[in-house]
Design an enzyme around this catalytic site. Structure first.
Site, PDB file in Angstrom:
ATOM      1  N   TYR A  57       0.831  -1.201   0.000  1.00 54.78           N
ATOM      2  CA  TYR A  57       0.000   0.000   0.000  1.00 54.78           C
ATOM      3  C   TYR A  57       0.870   1.257   0.000  1.00 54.78           C
ATOM      4  O   TYR A  57       1.363   1.706   1.024  1.00 54.78           O
ATOM      5  CB  TYR A  57      -0.929   0.009   1.205  1.00 54.78           C
ATOM      6  CG  TYR A  57      -1.857  -1.187   1.308  1.00 54.78           C
ATOM      7  CD1 TYR A  57      -2.232  -1.917   0.185  1.00 54.78           C
ATOM      8  CD2 TYR A  57      -2.365  -1.586   2.543  1.00 54.78           C
ATOM      9  CE1 TYR A  57      -3.082  -3.006   0.287  1.00 54.78           C
ATOM     10  CE2 TYR A  57      -3.222  -2.673   2.656  1.00 54.78           C
ATOM     11  CZ  TYR A  57      -3.575  -3.378   1.530  1.00 54.78           C
ATOM     12  OH  TYR A  57      -4.409  -4.469   1.641  1.00 54.78           O
ATOM     13  N   HIS A 141       0.114 -12.191   1.165  1.00 54.66           N
ATOM     14  CA  HIS A 141      -0.677 -11.216   0.424  1.00 54.66           C
ATOM     15  C   HIS A 141      -0.760 -11.580  -1.060  1.00 54.66           C
ATOM     16  O   HIS A 141       0.259 -11.630  -1.751  1.00 54.66           O
ATOM     17  CB  HIS A 141      -0.031  -9.832   0.576  1.00 54.66           C
ATOM     18  CG  HIS A 141      -0.931  -8.695   0.238  1.00 54.66           C
ATOM     19  ND1 HIS A 141      -0.490  -7.384   0.182  1.00 54.66           N
ATOM     20  CD2 HIS A 141      -2.260  -8.643  -0.041  1.00 54.66           C
ATOM     21  CE1 HIS A 141      -1.500  -6.587  -0.121  1.00 54.66           C
ATOM     22  NE2 HIS A 141      -2.585  -7.331  -0.280  1.00 54.66           N
TER      23      HIS A 141
END
Length: 322
Positions: A57, A141
């Site tokens: 992110y 992830h």
């Protein structure tokens, strides 16, 4: 304080509403440090005690901004999660801005790595960016193309850290449900972060992830409950997004029909979207992306809004829910 639910077989109690840190990593558009940090502070003041982020992110920006606020809060009062699988390494050929949806300079780049060494390096770097001494939950992830290494190397490495008390719980976070069910059934995962597959419009997780969680006594964190925006307004309209693309007409019509039933029950489509995942006993949390203090206030209000139990039965009787 918000209600909390505990991840099965652990001592980690998550506030039912979680703060999703992708948007304060400048997802799609930039926000200032002050705006992002005000959002985190507002979430804390509203009683949110679960905060999720990832190196992906904003090439570490989300972790740095989240840590800037949380490092002044009592560490034992909140649950913090981040992710592994994408190492951040120097970008030898920067072109100016990140190419994966975040409005940040591309001086770093992501490098897929689900090896044991990659996991340990990723966690160490996340701890430095966050300014904390531990992660409570670590997810692998988006391992869609990396099942073997994630299952054979990353998960055993994380399991060892959990068993040594370094982290509290481990799991996987993805936009699909089939592989998440495999993580629940075939690995040491405690919890999975399920994006967009158990919503008012998508019930795919009822066929795999949710039964697997119940069967193995594990837990689910639900994200993407608005399906990229189509469920985020009281009355959807053409041109809105569904799973990052323009919503097809039949889904817009279905969302509109659900919205009308919500109105009959004195509630709204967004409030129902937040409440719906909790209709399944394996779900312990709904995490929403929150960019500003105003978005925090809006999401908390939706979470707290009454959604009558009769709504679900009515939607089922009309064929709008399974």
């Amino acid at each position: 304080m918000m209600n909390r639910r505990t991840i099965a077989k652990t001592e980690l109690a998550l506030s039912e509403l979680g703060f999703g840190g992708s948007v304060i990593g400048n997802l799609y558009r930039a926000v200032s440090d002050e705006t992002a940090e005000a959002a985190v502070a507002a979430a804390w003041d509203a009683g949110i005690r679960y905060f999720d982020t990832a190196p992906h992110y904003g090439l570490g920006l989300s972790e740095r901004r989240l840590g800037a606020v949380l490092r002044d809060r009592p560490r034992d009062e909140y649950v913090l999660s981040s992710k592994v699988g994408r190492l951040l390494v120097p970008n030898e050929a920067p072109s100016g801005r990140d190419s994966e949806g975040f409005d940040v300079p591309d001086t770093l780049r992501r490098q897929w790595d689900f090896s044991r060494d990659g996991v340990l390096r990723s966690i160490e770097a996340s701890l430095l960016r966050l300014g904390t001494d531990r992660l409570d939950i670590v997810y692998v992830h988006d391992p869609d193309e990396h099942w073997q290494q994630a299952a054979d190397e990353a998960m055993p490495a994380l399991a060892q850290l959990r068993d040594e008390g370094v982290v509290g719980a481990i799991g996987a976070g993805m936009n699909q449900s089939a592989m998440l069910a495999r993580f629940l059934r075939e690995t040491a995962a405690d919890v999975v972060m399920l994006a967009g597959r158990f919503t008012l419009l998508d019930h795919g997780a009822l066929d795999d992830v949710l039964p697997a969680a119940l069967e193995h006594g594990k837990s689910v964190v639900a994200v993407g409950v608005y399906n990229s925006g189509l469920l985020a307004r009281e009355m959807p309209a053409a041109g809105m997004k569904y799973d990052y693309q323009d919503a097809p007409a039949h889904l817009v019509a279905r969302a509109q029909a659900i919205a009308e039933v919500c109105q009959l029950h004195g509630t709204t489509l967004p409030a129902a979207a937040v409440a719906f995942p909790f209709t399944h006993p394996a779900v312990v949390n709904v995490t929403l992306g929150m960019r500003t203090a105003e978005q925090v206030a809006s999401n908390v209000e939706l979470y707290r809004r009454s959604v009558p139990e009769g709504l679900w039965a009515d939607l089922r009787s009309r064929g709008l829910l399974p």
